[in-house]
Design a protein around this motif. Structure first.
Motif, PDB file in Angstrom:
ATOM      1  N   MET A 155       0.835  -1.212   0.000  1.00 53.71           N
ATOM      2  CA  MET A 155       0.000   0.000   0.000  1.00 53.71           C
ATOM      3  C   MET A 155       0.872   1.266   0.000  1.00 53.71           C
ATOM      4  N   ARG A 156       1.860   1.302   0.925  1.00 51.05           N
ATOM      5  CA  ARG A 156       2.748   2.467   0.962  1.00 51.05           C
ATOM      6  C   ARG A 156       3.594   2.492  -0.294  1.00 51.05           C
ATOM      7  N   THR A 157       3.934   1.276  -0.751  1.00 53.07           N
ATOM      8  CA  THR A 157       4.691   1.193  -2.002  1.00 53.07           C
ATOM      9  C   THR A 157       3.854   1.755  -3.144  1.00 53.07           C
TER      10      THR A 157
ATOM     11  N   TYR B 184       3.871   5.507  -2.924  1.00 52.23           N
ATOM     12  CA  TYR B 184       5.170   5.997  -3.355  1.00 52.23           C
ATOM     13  C   TYR B 184       5.323   5.874  -4.874  1.00 52.23           C
TER      14      TYR B 184
ATOM     15  N   ARG C 188      12.183   3.208   2.026  1.00 57.86           N
ATOM     16  CA  ARG C 188      11.046   3.072   1.104  1.00 57.86           C
ATOM     17  C   ARG C 188      11.032   1.707   0.440  1.00 57.86           C
TER      18      ARG C 188
ATOM     19  N   ASP D  32       9.281  -0.734   2.328  1.00 59.98           N
ATOM     20  CA  ASP D  32       7.863  -0.478   2.572  1.00 59.98           C
ATOM     21  C   ASP D  32       7.618   0.100   3.974  1.00 59.98           C
ATOM     22  N   ALA D  33       8.555   0.935   4.452  1.00 63.57           N
ATOM     23  CA  ALA D  33       8.427   1.504   5.796  1.00 63.57           C
ATOM     24  C   ALA D  33       7.321   2.552   5.845  1.00 63.57           C
TER      25      ALA D  33
ATOM     26  N   PRO E  58       5.591   6.102   6.580  1.00 65.78           N
ATOM     27  CA  PRO E  58       6.093   7.472   6.451  1.00 65.78           C
ATOM     28  C   PRO E  58       6.577   8.079   7.774  1.00 65.78           C
TER      29      PRO E  58
END
Ligand code: ADP
Ligand code: MG
Lengths: 294, 220
Positions: free
Chosen positions: A1-3, A6, B104, B107-108, B110
């Motif tokens: 999801m964060r990937t 980004y 990043r 997948d850390a 923010p």
């Protein structure tokens, strides 16, 4: 999801940094899709014209001389129940004669020689769209001919065959052209993404060394390709809509014969472009990012 | 932590490493030295799988590299922080983003990224340059950013290739102090250098490479 978040940011930033090459591929894709769209619009109009036209013709069933009105009524009910038949119109001997007189006009005197009305009474049957295939019509006609009280059955077989062939050619054309344009779209995005990938190869190498998965590396490129494809689809849909509206409103002024022939394009006519833009550009990007070796 | 068993590496017909065996223990800070072209960089590359050995066995942080599949390599590399000789900074990203990249790819979150990157930037005393692009930094500053990126994810192993390559003595000192601090927190550190002064008087183990082999081990 964060990937994903980004990657979206990375893709957007790349879209901006490489805006010219991206714009170029959006335009190429939309031109391709627009050509396809115009073709679909023409095919769609022809098909609907053919449908309306073929409504006007069907089977003419001539009845035997001296058939009782009960027998005629039985036939009428029989035709009404038939799922292939849409409409049934009865034409009596007298109506047929009047029609013939009207057609002959001042040459009507040729009819004076007959003591009694020589014309048979008949039924005009119109068929449902789906039953307007030549083999179906032929079979239907043969069946009806065998019915009690039926003298003969007539139908425009030649016409029906050529109309069907024409509509078949149009459909084949759309599929063929569509296939070619889909491949072209995949190729356009393939080249674009390949170039972008190549330009950022140092960055990709660094990402690999930092422990990025293939997914992490590929995702921004796939998103960028997808965005380019969808934009191409949207631009072409918009253009098609614009052009078509113009033709619809202004066309008849210059070419009166097309009025009443053109129909409003349904929204579904725009879907293939968007979908094709998205799917094919995604495919192209997928091939472009290819195998990643560590 | 790092184990080489009879490792050989050839480039075409050139032998770079021949039957090299060595061990770096967990928590150790060790140096690899040797003349230019003796295979130091190649040895480090073998550890993070940028090169594969032609013979022998390598075990890093419990991973048997021989059995490692392509798709697993990223996960090995997340255990290994690398200070590249050529830095490999991304010049279109700020100092902050360059360091954040290491997190990043993992997948850390923010928040975690913000906190950890800020932490290491303070430690390398470059917090005030967080939003600057690397091209505006001096060589020593760039070197520190590279170290920050290598350490920010707290890897089990940290590799450094000529980390003081072309820096003056004073800057070198700062860099050495950084490695000591990282090592003190439990990270195994392996530094490749051709510069004797870097390990003189440190009391650390020094592995000497010469003519494709481990020539000797000394204490600096
Ligand atoms: N990718 C490569 N292809 C061919 N030869 C290489 C490659 N990388 C290094 N070498 C050779 O391997 C030897 C060792 O190089 P390297 O490991 O960089 O040594 P060092 O880091 O100790 O200077 C050198 O002779 C170099 O020319
Ligand atoms: Mg080297």
């Amino acid at each position: 999801m964060r990937t994903l978040i980004y990657s979206i940011r990375t893709a957007l930033s790349s879209l901006w940094h490489e805006r010219w090459i991206n714009l170029l591929s959006v335009l190429s894709i939309s031109i391709g899709l627009l050509i396809l769209g115009v073709f679909i619009a023409v095919a769609f109009n022809m098909d609907s014209a053919l449908k309306r036209w073929s409504k006007n013709f069907g089977l003419v069933v001539y009845l035997q001389e001296g058939l009782s009105s009960e027998a005629e009524e039985d036939l009428r009910v029989f035709f009404l129940k038939d799922p292939d038949i849409e409409g049934v119109k009865y034409i009596s001997k007298e109506e047929a004669l009047q029609e013939l007189r009207r057609i002959l006009g001042k040459n009507g005197s040729v009819l004076e020689g007959f003591e009694s009305n020589p014309l048979p009474s008949s039924f005009e049957l119109s068929l449902k769209d789906k039953s307007l295939e030549p083999p179906v019509v032929r079979r239907k006609a043969a069946q009806i001919k065998l019915l009690e009280g039926v003298e003969d059955v007539e139908y425009g077989e030649q016409w029906l065959s050529s109309l069907n062939a024409l509509s078949g050619i149009m459909k084949f054309g759309v599929v063929f052209l569509g296939g070619a344009i889909f491949v072209a779209i995949a190729f356009i995005t393939y080249s674009t993404v390949k170039i972008l990938f190549y330009r950022r190869r140092d960055e990709i190498e660094t990402l690999k060394l930092l422990g990025a998965t293939r997914f992490f590396i590929r995702l921004p490129f796939l998103l960028e390709g997808l965005f380019v494809g969808i934009s191409g689809g949207a631009v072409s849909s918009l253009a098609l809509w614009g052009i078509y509206s113009l033709v619809l409103h202004k066309g008849p002024e210059y070419l009166p014969s097309i009025s009443g022939f053109l129909v409003q394009l349904p929204l579904t006519a725009y879907v293939p472009a968007l979908l094709a833009g998205a799917v094919m550009s995604f495919t192209g990007s997928l091939i472009a990012v290819g195998k990643i070796r560590y | 932590m790092i184990q080489f068993l009879n490792v050989s590496k050839f480039y075409d017909s050139d032998t770079v490493l021949k039957d090299v065996s060595l061990t770096v223990a967990k928590g150790e800070l060790a140096y690899i030295t040797g003349p230019s072209g003796s295979g130091k960089t190649t040895l480090l590359k073998l550890i993070y799988c940028a090169e594969r050995p032609d013979k022998g066995r390598i075990v890093v942080a419990g991973w048997d590299l021989q059995k490692l599949k392509q798709g697993t390599i990223p996960y090995l590399r997340r255990n290994v922080g690398i200070v590249f000789q050529d830095f490999r900074l991304l010049f279109n990203k700020t100092v902050f983003e360059n360091v954040a990249l290491a997190l990043r790819v993992r997948d850390a979150h923010p928040h975690e990224i913000k906190e950890k990157v800020t932490g290491v930037l303070k430690e390398i005393r470059l917090m005030h340059k967080a939003d600057v692009f690397p091209s505006h930094l001096s060589g020593g500053e760039q070197q520190r950013v590279v170290i920050a990126r290598a350490m920010v994810a707290k890897p089990t192993v940290l590799l450094a290739d000529e980390p003081t390559g072309n820096l003056d003595a004073e800057t070198s000192g700062t860099i050495t102090d950084l490695f000591r601090a990282i090592n003190a927190r439990g990270t195994t550190v392996l530094i490749a250098t051709h510069n004797d002064s870097l390990f003189h008087g440190t009391g650390r183990r020094v592995i000497h490479l010469k003519d494709t082999c481990v020539e000797k081990e000394t204490v600096g």
